[in-house]
Design a protein around this motif. Sequence first.
Motif, short mmCIF file in Angstrom:
data_model
loop_
_atom_site.label_atom_id
_atom_site.label_comp_id
_atom_site.label_asym_id
_atom_site.label_seq_id
_atom_site.Cartn_x
_atom_site.Cartn_y
_atom_site.Cartn_z
N SER A 166 0.83 -1.21 0.00
CA SER A 166 0.00 0.00 0.00
C SER A 166 0.86 1.26 0.00
CB SER A 166 -0.93 0.00 1.20
OG SER A 166 -0.17 0.14 2.38
N ARG A 221 -3.95 5.29 -7.86
CA ARG A 221 -4.95 5.74 -8.83
C ARG A 221 -5.76 6.91 -8.27
NH1 ARG A 221 -7.30 0.00 -10.87
NH2 ARG A 221 -6.86 -0.48 -8.70
N SER A 222 -5.72 7.05 -6.93
CA SER A 222 -6.50 8.11 -6.29
C SER A 222 -5.94 9.51 -6.56
CB SER A 222 -6.56 7.89 -4.78
OG SER A 222 -7.08 6.63 -4.50
N VAL A 224 -6.22 11.25 -8.92
CA VAL A 224 -7.21 12.07 -9.62
C VAL A 224 -8.16 12.78 -8.65
CG1 VAL A 224 -7.21 10.86 -11.81
CG2 VAL A 224 -8.68 10.06 -9.98
N ASN A 225 -8.19 12.33 -7.39
CA ASN A 225 -9.06 12.99 -6.41
C ASN A 225 -8.29 13.81 -5.38
OD1 ASN A 225 -11.49 11.92 -7.42
ND2 ASN A 225 -11.03 9.97 -6.45
N TRP A 226 -6.98 13.78 -5.44
CA TRP A 226 -6.18 14.45 -4.41
C TRP A 226 -5.88 15.88 -4.79
CZ3 TRP A 226 -1.91 10.18 -3.73
CH2 TRP A 226 -2.47 9.10 -3.02
N ASP A 230 -3.92 16.80 0.24
CA ASP A 230 -4.06 15.35 0.37
C ASP A 230 -2.73 14.68 0.09
OD1 ASP A 230 -6.82 15.55 0.86
OD2 ASP A 230 -7.24 15.67 -1.28
N ARG A 234 -0.51 12.03 2.41
CA ARG A 234 0.00 10.71 2.02
C ARG A 234 1.49 10.60 2.32
NH1 ARG A 234 -4.61 7.59 0.85
NH2 ARG A 234 -5.97 9.33 1.31
N HIS A 239 2.70 6.82 3.28
CA HIS A 239 2.12 6.02 2.21
C HIS A 239 2.64 6.39 0.83
CE1 HIS A 239 -1.00 5.32 5.38
NE2 HIS A 239 -0.63 4.11 5.04
N ARG B 146 -16.00 9.50 1.54
CA ARG B 146 -14.70 9.63 0.86
C ARG B 146 -13.69 8.70 1.50
NH1 ARG B 146 -12.39 14.49 -2.25
NH2 ARG B 146 -10.43 13.51 -1.75
N GLU B 151 -9.23 4.06 -2.01
CA GLU B 151 -8.78 2.83 -2.66
C GLU B 151 -7.85 2.00 -1.77
OE1 GLU B 151 -6.88 3.46 -6.38
OE2 GLU B 151 -6.44 1.33 -6.59
N GLY B 152 -6.91 2.66 -1.13
CA GLY B 152 -5.91 1.92 -0.37
C GLY B 152 -6.35 1.55 1.03
N PHE B 153 -6.98 2.51 1.74
CA PHE B 153 -7.24 2.30 3.15
C PHE B 153 -8.72 2.31 3.48
CE2 PHE B 153 -3.99 5.29 1.94
CZ PHE B 153 -2.88 4.51 2.11
N PRO B 171 -10.99 0.93 -7.44
CA PRO B 171 -10.82 2.39 -7.39
C PRO B 171 -12.17 3.09 -7.42
CG PRO B 171 -10.33 1.59 -9.59
CD PRO B 171 -10.68 0.39 -8.77
N LEU B 173 -13.53 5.86 -6.36
CA LEU B 173 -13.70 7.26 -6.75
C LEU B 173 -12.74 7.69 -7.84
CD1 LEU B 173 -14.17 8.85 -3.23
CD2 LEU B 173 -15.93 8.24 -4.89
N SER B 174 -11.75 6.86 -8.14
CA SER B 174 -10.73 7.33 -9.06
C SER B 174 -10.76 6.65 -10.42
CB SER B 174 -9.35 7.18 -8.42
OG SER B 174 -9.23 5.95 -7.77
N LEU B 258 -17.78 14.02 -3.06
CA LEU B 258 -17.17 12.72 -3.35
C LEU B 258 -16.21 12.82 -4.54
CD1 LEU B 258 -19.97 10.08 -2.93
CD2 LEU B 258 -17.91 10.38 -1.56
N PRO B 263 -13.90 11.50 -11.95
CA PRO B 263 -12.78 11.92 -12.79
C PRO B 263 -13.18 11.99 -14.26
CG PRO B 263 -12.53 9.64 -12.07
CD PRO B 263 -13.73 10.18 -11.38
#
Lengths: 393, 320
Positions: A166, A221-222, A224-226, A230, A234, A239, B146, B151-153, B171, B173-174, B258, B263
Motif C-alpha cells: 500500500s 490511482r487516487s 485524480v481525487n487528491w 491530500d 500521504r 504512504h 470519501r 482505494e488503499g485504506f 478504485p 472514486l478514481s 465525493l 474523474p
Amino acid sequence: MALTLVTSGCAGGVSSRPPDVVVELDHYTSAEASRQFRSVLDRCAERFGLRIRRQNVPVDQLMPKVLRDATAHSLPDLLFVDNPDLKTVAETGALTELGQYGLSGEGYFPGIVEAGKYRGELYGLAPGVNGLALFYNRTVFERAGLEPPETWRELRATAEALTNGSTHGIAFSAIASEEGAWQFEPFLWSNGGELDELDSRKSVEALRFWSGLVEDGLASRSVVNWNQNDVIDRFTSGHATMMINGSWALSSLDESGTDYGIVPLPTPSTGTPPVVPLGGEIGAIPETTPERQRDAARVLGCLLERDNMLDWTTDHAYVPARTNVAEQYARERPVMEPFVEEVATGRARTAELGPRYREVSQALADAIQATIAGSTSPRQALRRAARVAETAD
Amino acid sequence: MTTKPEPVNGTAPVRRVRSGTSGGRQRLVQWTFVLPMVVFLLLFFCYPVLRNLTMSFQEWTVASFYEGGSPFVGLDNYVELVTDPIFGTAVLNTVLFTVGSLAPQFAIGLGLAVFFQRRFPLSGALRGLLLLPWLLPLVVSGAVFRWIYDEGFGALNQLLLGLHLISDPVPWLSSTRYALLSAIIANVWVGVPFNLVILHSGLQAVPGSLYEAAALDGAGPWQRFRHITLPLLRPVIAIVLMLGLIYTLKVFDVIMILTGGGPANASETLTTWSFALSFEEFDFGQGAAVGNILIVIALVFALFYLRSIRDTFRSRGGRG
C-alpha cells in the motif's frame, strides 16, 4: 440557481468606511499564514496611520467573490489573487496600473512580472513566489541506499524500488482543476511541450510519462481525487515515499516530524534545469477613489520592501520575488534552495495565453483525468484539449 | 381542502349586501396578510428565476461584471451547450443517478417500513437510529464516504478484500467506471430514511382489521402485502416517488464532495456542470442555461406531482 448566489452576494458593504481604512482581500485561510500576513499588513498600515480591514475567503471562492464585488463596484482597496487569475481580473477593467504609484517590476524575477502584466502594462506585483519541487523521505531513502532522482528515468526506477504493497513510490495531484494542471506543467514544459500546442509530440510524451506512473502502480490511482494537501497527508503518513509539492508544505512537514529532503523536479535528461510554473499570489489595486488607491499603493509598496518581503516570505515559506532578496534568502535558508533555483527559470502560466489560460488549463486537467482515470490514450486526450484550447476566448 | 363543503350559491351576495362598507376594509386586511408572502415570492423566487432566464440569453465574460456589458446572443448559449460533448454525459448521468438512487431508496425504504410495521422490542429506537443519515449534514456524510471509498485504506475495500470478494482494491472514486456508482450508493444511503419515514407513516393509516380479516380468509404475507398494503399505500407512494425524484434531480453536495463531477466528467450531472460552468469557468450565461434546463425538467415532474395529489384528494373526497 447560479444566479441567486450571484445576486444575493452583492451587498459587500464597503461603502460606509472611515477614510483611514484600507480594505484588503486574500485567501490565506490557514491560521498560521493568516496571522503572519496580518502582522505584516498591520505593520505597513501603521506607518501611514492607516488601518486594515481584512477579508479572507477560501481559495476557490476568491475569484467568484472578486467578480461579484466587481458587479457591485465594491471591490476591496487591495487585492491578492492567485497569479494566473490576475490577467482575468485585469481584463474586467477593474484594476489600476501600478506605474502611476511609482511601483515597478525592476529587479523582480521576470516570470512574476510577466504574470502581473496585462496588455503590456503592470497591474500586479507579488512579495513572494513559489514553485514545485520533489520531496523525498530521507529515512526511507537512506535505508534503501537510494539517491534522489534527477531524470525521469531515475524517477521511475526509484519509484519502482520504493513501491511496496500500500506504499507508493510517488504522490502528486491530478485533480480536475487548475491544481492538477499546475502539477503537470513542469513536466510538460521541461519536455519541450507548450500549452498552445497541447497535441504536439513532446506534450503527448510528457502526459504518457505522467499517466504511466499511475498505470504501472508507482502512484496511487487516487491521484485524480487528491489536491496538494491530500498529497502532503500521504507523504507524512508514509504512504508515499516521494511527492511533488510546493514550499508551503514545509510547515506541515516540520510539524509531522518526517525527515525529508527536497530536490528540483527531475527532467527528461541530465543537466537541463526544470521549467516550473510560478505560483503564489499577486497584489493588485482595484479602481476605487484616488485617495483610497493611493493608500492601498502605500501599503503594497511597503509589503514589497526588502525587510518586509523577507519576513513575509520566511513566514510563508515562499521565495522572495526580487532576485537580490532571494539570493540572501537562499543563503539563510538552505532548505529553500531548490525552490529559489527553480524560480529563476520559472514561467508565468499566463505568459502566452493571457486570460485564456483558465480555459486551457481546465482542458489540460480534463485530459490528464481522462488519461489516468479513463481509458483514453494521451494522444487522444490532448488532441481534444488542444481543440478546446483553440476555441477558447 | 376540496373536501370542505362548497359555499351554497346565493350566500355570498347576501353577505356582501349585509357587510356593506366594512367589506372593503376586510378585503384590505386579507391582502395585508397575503402581502408579505407575495413580496417574498416576487423577490426571492420570481426575480431570480426571471433573471436566470435572461442571463441564459446573454453572453457573460469576466468583463461583463465590471463594465456591465453582456450582449444578447439569443439561443447561442443553448446551442453551445447541446453541442458540447459533456452535455450528453451530463444528461445520461443525471438520468442514471436519479433512477439509480430512487429505485433502491424506495425499495429499501418500503422494505424497512413494512418491517417496522410490526412492533417488537427496541423497534422505536432502531427506527430512530435509521434516521441518522438524514440528520447528518451532507458535507459530513460525504467526507465519511470519501474515507470509506478510499482505494488503499478505505473500509469498503478492506471489507471486500477480507471477504475475498475481490482480489484487487476497487478504485471507487478514481476510475471513470465506478465514480458514478459510488456517488449513487452514497446517495441511496442518504435517501433511505426519507422514504422510510413517509412510507412508515403511510402504513400507520392502514387499518389493522383489514390484515386480520385477510388472514382469516387465508391470505399469506405476500398476498396481504400485494392486495392490502400496496393499494392502500398508493397515494403515499406517489408522493414519495415524486418528491424523491425532484430532490434527487437537484442533488449537488454529495457528488461535489465525493468526486467533484470527475474523474474526467464521469460523474458530472446537470447540477454539478451548471456549477462548474458558472463558478469555475465564469461562463454565467451557459451555467444559467443548464440551470434552466433543470428547472424545466423539475417543473414537468412537479406538474405530475400536483396532479397526482389532486387526483388523490378527489378520489378520497368522492369516496367519503
